[in-house]
Design a protein around this motif. Structure first.
Motif, PDB file in Angstrom:
ATOM      1  N   GLU A  96       8.435 -53.890 -17.064  1.00 31.46           N
ATOM      2  CA  GLU A  96       8.430 -52.770 -16.645  1.00 31.46           C
ATOM      3  C   GLU A  96       9.621 -52.728 -15.465  1.00 31.46           C
ATOM      4  OE1 GLU A  96       4.555 -53.685 -16.025  1.00 31.46           O
ATOM      5  OE2 GLU A  96       4.213 -52.918 -17.876  1.00 31.46           O
ATOM      6  N   GLU A  97       9.644 -53.723 -14.730  1.00 33.26           N
ATOM      7  CA  GLU A  97      10.924 -53.684 -13.996  1.00 33.26           C
ATOM      8  C   GLU A  97      11.899 -53.490 -14.404  1.00 33.26           C
ATOM      9  OE1 GLU A  97      11.261 -57.463 -11.412  1.00 33.26           O
ATOM     10  OE2 GLU A  97       9.195 -58.128 -12.396  1.00 33.26           O
ATOM     11  N   GLN A  98      12.571 -54.153 -15.417  1.00 32.02           N
ATOM     12  CA  GLN A  98      13.842 -53.912 -15.952  1.00 32.02           C
ATOM     13  C   GLN A  98      14.117 -52.611 -16.161  1.00 32.02           C
ATOM     14  OE1 GLN A  98      13.830 -56.841 -19.236  1.00 32.02           O
ATOM     15  NE2 GLN A  98      14.994 -58.227 -17.882  1.00 32.02           N
ATOM     16  N   VAL A  99      12.840 -51.769 -17.168  1.00 36.43           N
ATOM     17  CA  VAL A  99      12.939 -50.680 -17.528  1.00 36.43           C
ATOM     18  C   VAL A  99      13.239 -49.677 -16.311  1.00 36.43           C
ATOM     19  CG1 VAL A  99      11.710 -48.573 -18.699  1.00 36.43           C
ATOM     20  CG2 VAL A  99      11.425 -50.803 -19.473  1.00 36.43           C
ATOM     21  N   TRP A 144      17.468 -47.175 -14.983  1.00 33.67           N
ATOM     22  CA  TRP A 144      18.179 -45.973 -14.145  1.00 33.67           C
ATOM     23  C   TRP A 144      17.830 -45.731 -12.913  1.00 33.67           C
ATOM     24  CZ3 TRP A 144      14.135 -43.238 -12.248  1.00 33.67           C
ATOM     25  CH2 TRP A 144      12.651 -43.419 -12.837  1.00 33.67           C
ATOM     26  N   SER A 145      16.959 -46.519 -12.401  1.00 34.09           N
ATOM     27  CA  SER A 145      16.485 -46.385 -11.042  1.00 34.09           C
ATOM     28  C   SER A 145      17.731 -46.603  -9.779  1.00 34.09           C
ATOM     29  CB  SER A 145      15.537 -47.455 -10.507  1.00 34.09           C
ATOM     30  OG  SER A 145      15.699 -48.543 -10.776  1.00 34.09           O
ATOM     31  N   GLY A 146      18.708 -47.595 -10.213  1.00 31.64           N
ATOM     32  CA  GLY A 146      20.056 -47.617  -9.619  1.00 31.64           C
ATOM     33  C   GLY A 146      20.883 -46.475  -9.293  1.00 31.64           C
ATOM     34  N   LEU A 147      20.763 -45.658 -10.523  1.00 31.69           N
ATOM     35  CA  LEU A 147      21.599 -44.357 -10.503  1.00 31.69           C
ATOM     36  C   LEU A 147      20.597 -43.395  -9.964  1.00 31.69           C
ATOM     37  CD1 LEU A 147      23.771 -42.453 -11.159  1.00 31.69           C
ATOM     38  CD2 LEU A 147      22.594 -42.122 -13.522  1.00 31.69           C
ATOM     39  N   ALA A 148      19.513 -43.300  -9.867  1.00 28.03           N
ATOM     40  CA  ALA A 148      18.565 -42.461  -9.273  1.00 28.03           C
ATOM     41  C   ALA A 148      18.672 -42.523  -7.785  1.00 28.03           C
ATOM     42  CB  ALA A 148      17.261 -42.712  -9.712  1.00 28.03           C
ATOM     43  N   ASP A 149      18.740 -43.728  -7.142  1.00 32.07           N
ATOM     44  CA  ASP A 149      19.202 -43.961  -5.793  1.00 32.07           C
ATOM     45  C   ASP A 149      20.336 -43.543  -5.363  1.00 32.07           C
ATOM     46  OD1 ASP A 149      16.606 -45.618  -5.823  1.00 32.07           O
ATOM     47  OD2 ASP A 149      17.505 -47.479  -5.619  1.00 32.07           O
ATOM     48  N   ILE A 206      17.624 -40.148 -15.587  1.00 32.88           N
ATOM     49  CA  ILE A 206      17.081 -40.776 -16.968  1.00 32.88           C
ATOM     50  C   ILE A 206      18.035 -39.973 -18.017  1.00 32.88           C
ATOM     51  CG2 ILE A 206      15.166 -40.448 -18.382  1.00 32.88           C
ATOM     52  CD1 ILE A 206      13.382 -40.581 -16.012  1.00 32.88           C
ATOM     53  N   THR A 207      18.214 -38.960 -18.007  1.00 35.91           N
ATOM     54  CA  THR A 207      19.061 -38.132 -18.895  1.00 35.91           C
ATOM     55  C   THR A 207      20.534 -38.796 -18.972  1.00 35.91           C
ATOM     56  OG1 THR A 207      18.106 -35.950 -18.149  1.00 35.91           O
ATOM     57  CG2 THR A 207      20.087 -35.932 -19.415  1.00 35.91           C
ATOM     58  N   VAL A 208      21.028 -39.173 -17.786  1.00 38.21           N
ATOM     59  CA  VAL A 208      22.441 -39.640 -17.865  1.00 38.21           C
ATOM     60  C   VAL A 208      22.334 -41.161 -18.492  1.00 38.21           C
ATOM     61  CG1 VAL A 208      24.255 -40.571 -16.530  1.00 38.21           C
ATOM     62  CG2 VAL A 208      23.412 -38.311 -16.078  1.00 38.21           C
ATOM     63  N   ILE A 263      17.350 -36.450 -23.625  1.00 42.73           N
ATOM     64  CA  ILE A 263      16.169 -36.025 -24.097  1.00 42.73           C
ATOM     65  C   ILE A 263      15.352 -37.169 -24.628  1.00 42.73           C
ATOM     66  CG2 ILE A 263      14.698 -34.623 -25.997  1.00 42.73           C
ATOM     67  CD1 ILE A 263      16.905 -32.497 -25.229  1.00 42.73           C
ATOM     68  N   ASP A 264      15.882 -38.064 -25.328  1.00 48.27           N
ATOM     69  CA  ASP A 264      15.177 -39.158 -26.142  1.00 48.27           C
ATOM     70  C   ASP A 264      14.657 -40.077 -24.837  1.00 48.27           C
ATOM     71  OD1 ASP A 264      15.711 -38.481 -28.615  1.00 48.27           O
ATOM     72  OD2 ASP A 264      17.199 -40.003 -29.108  1.00 48.27           O
ATOM     73  N   ALA A 265      15.653 -40.223 -23.850  1.00 48.00           N
ATOM     74  CA  ALA A 265      15.116 -41.054 -22.740  1.00 48.00           C
ATOM     75  C   ALA A 265      14.131 -40.496 -21.894  1.00 48.00           C
ATOM     76  CB  ALA A 265      16.432 -41.353 -21.890  1.00 48.00           C
ATOM     77  N   LEU A 266      14.210 -39.342 -21.964  1.00 47.53           N
ATOM     78  CA  LEU A 266      13.051 -38.565 -20.963  1.00 47.53           C
ATOM     79  C   LEU A 266      11.820 -38.779 -21.791  1.00 47.53           C
ATOM     80  CD1 LEU A 266      14.769 -35.117 -20.001  1.00 47.53           C
ATOM     81  CD2 LEU A 266      13.942 -37.210 -18.823  1.00 47.53           C
ATOM     82  N   VAL A 267      11.661 -38.666 -23.091  1.00 49.10           N
ATOM     83  CA  VAL A 267      10.611 -38.787 -24.033  1.00 49.10           C
ATOM     84  C   VAL A 267       9.967 -40.248 -23.781  1.00 49.10           C
ATOM     85  CG1 VAL A 267       9.788 -38.696 -26.287  1.00 49.10           C
ATOM     86  CG2 VAL A 267      10.988 -36.805 -25.641  1.00 49.10           C
ATOM     87  N   GLY A 268      11.098 -41.021 -23.721  1.00 52.03           N
ATOM     88  CA  GLY A 268      10.790 -42.740 -23.744  1.00 52.03           C
ATOM     89  C   GLY A 268       9.855 -42.854 -22.437  1.00 52.03           C
ATOM     90  N   GLU A 269      10.373 -42.282 -21.514  1.00 51.87           N
ATOM     91  CA  GLU A 269       9.853 -42.478 -19.934  1.00 51.87           C
ATOM     92  C   GLU A 269       8.307 -41.706 -20.055  1.00 51.87           C
ATOM     93  OE1 GLU A 269      10.852 -43.946 -17.506  1.00 51.87           O
ATOM     94  OE2 GLU A 269       9.451 -43.316 -16.013  1.00 51.87           O
ATOM     95  N   ALA A 270       8.347 -40.628 -20.549  1.00 54.65           N
ATOM     96  CA  ALA A 270       6.865 -40.074 -20.857  1.00 54.65           C
ATOM     97  C   ALA A 270       5.936 -41.014 -21.535  1.00 54.65           C
ATOM     98  CB  ALA A 270       7.151 -38.658 -21.390  1.00 54.65           C
ATOM     99  N   LEU A 271       6.243 -41.621 -22.580  1.00 53.66           N
ATOM    100  CA  LEU A 271       5.548 -42.619 -23.450  1.00 53.66           C
ATOM    101  C   LEU A 271       5.195 -43.717 -22.507  1.00 53.66           C
ATOM    102  CD1 LEU A 271       7.264 -42.684 -26.817  1.00 53.66           C
ATOM    103  CD2 LEU A 271       5.228 -41.681 -26.218  1.00 53.66           C
ATOM    104  N   ARG A 272       6.084 -44.100 -21.791  1.00 56.02           N
ATOM    105  CA  ARG A 272       5.880 -45.252 -20.618  1.00 56.02           C
ATOM    106  C   ARG A 272       5.037 -45.038 -19.529  1.00 56.02           C
ATOM    107  NH1 ARG A 272      11.399 -45.675 -20.084  1.00 56.02           N
ATOM    108  NH2 ARG A 272      11.412 -45.998 -22.206  1.00 56.02           N
ATOM    109  N   ASP A 273       5.113 -43.720 -18.887  1.00 56.71           N
ATOM    110  CA  ASP A 273       4.478 -43.432 -17.610  1.00 56.71           C
ATOM    111  C   ASP A 273       3.852 -42.061 -18.057  1.00 56.71           C
ATOM    112  OD1 ASP A 273       3.643 -42.363 -15.310  1.00 56.71           O
ATOM    113  OD2 ASP A 273       5.649 -42.032 -14.389  1.00 56.71           O
TER     114      ASP A 273
END
Lengths: 203, 203
Positions: free
Chosen positions: B125-128, B132-137, B158-160, A164-174
DNA sequence: GTCTATATTTCGATAGAC
DNA sequence: GTCTATCGAAATATAGAC
């Protein structure tokens, strides 16, 4: 007596103002950039004025953390106790937590960065435990109820909390990221992990 | 030519030493307490000596982040490409990442706190995304393969990723917490979410 | 009792010693 | 080429003004 009460009251109000200024400043510039000078500047006073009410920056931060933690806990308890089943309680927990963080983004940075900073430093072991132990308790009971004992509730609770923290962080970013929708997707996943078979709850 | 190569070599070695000192200092006192003075003290020199090799603290941090990121990426690619199926790749990804962080706890705080600090600040922004984008792929392909399109792979990734951070954080806090076992429990959960029906992989 | 003005420490970075 | 000694800004905390 009268005057003492009044003094105590105004003092408490002033402290509350300073805590609010701290929350807003952390939200604006981040945790470790939120100096006494910046917080005081936001209030239109000098930094020493804050030290009078809080003996140190650490204590101010601790008080602000306690405040946001109390607000969040209060809201979570109110919502979760409305659940009619333990399985639903898990669902509500996830959706409510994400929804709260979505609606109170000012408090988010203090919660995440502040917790991280204090937990690594000194005490605060209570709070850290509390962070996910509430969910772990509900999960324990829910899993016992649904009868899927294969799930490690502690690992799931920690993962979901951090997730959930990570999801919120993603929301702040994007800004385009739909946080509430993500919370519901996550709730679905958790539900799927603890469900007896294949059906979903009533929504 | 000869001497220039030697100079370049010793310079690179010195930079590597300083990066290592940075990693260790961050592991010890945390990201925002890892000042140039502390890092230099660990090396037995003055802080200006570091500024000679890296023009600023930011650049030193960036170099250290790049180093740990490269080490981690290299290890992840090596392991994940051994998978014989996409579903197994997901499993290996989770277990390998947790295992690496368990074995390289010095790098953990720099990875988590450092990423958080830089992502909130400026570019990166790349690194961020990469986080998780590697896992997403992999998840995208795996879900397409197993045929369970109901899963939101971005939310799951993102959650994982955040969940793994939280598990590692718990392990740092509680020495009795079995991080590798937790990683396997988490891998089981993820697998259960993307699996076609009810069976587990060969382990 | 409440805050401003000042002292002290620590930061990152420049300039100069070797 | 490599580092030590030093500077100016910014941090927190003290002491004193009102």
């Amino acid at each position: 007596m009268r005057s003492k009460e009044a003094a105590t009251f105004t003092q408490a109000a002033r402290r509350e103002q300073m805590i609010q200024a701290t929350i807003e400043t952390v939200a604006e510039v981040g945790f470790h950039k939120a100096s006494l000078a910046r917080i005081a500047e936001r209030m239109g006073i000098a930094k020493g004025g804050i030290i009078y009410h809080f003996s140190s920056r650490d204590e101010l931060i601790r008080a602000a953390l306690q405040e946001v933690f109390d607000r969040l806990t209060r809201h979570m308890l109110e919502q979760v106790e409305r659940a009619v089943s333990l399985r639903e309680a898990v669902w509500i927990y996830v959706v409510t937590l994400v929804g709260y963080l979505d609606a109170h983004r000012d408090e988010v940075r203090l919660i995440s960065e502040g917790f991280a900073a204090t937990q690594n430093a000194e005490s605060a072991e209570e709070q850290v435990q509390t962070r996910w132990s509430g969910l772990a308790d509900i999960l324990d009971q829910a899993v016992a109820e649904t009868g899927r004992p294969g799930v490690d509730t502690k690992v799931l609770a920690i993962t979901v909390s951090g997730g959930i923290d990570a999801l919120v962080g993603e929301a702040l970013r994007d800004p385009g990221f739909d946080l509430r929708a993500a919370g519901e997707r996550l709730a679905e996943m958790v539900d799927h992990l603890i469900e007896p078979e294949g059906e979903f709850p009533d929504e």
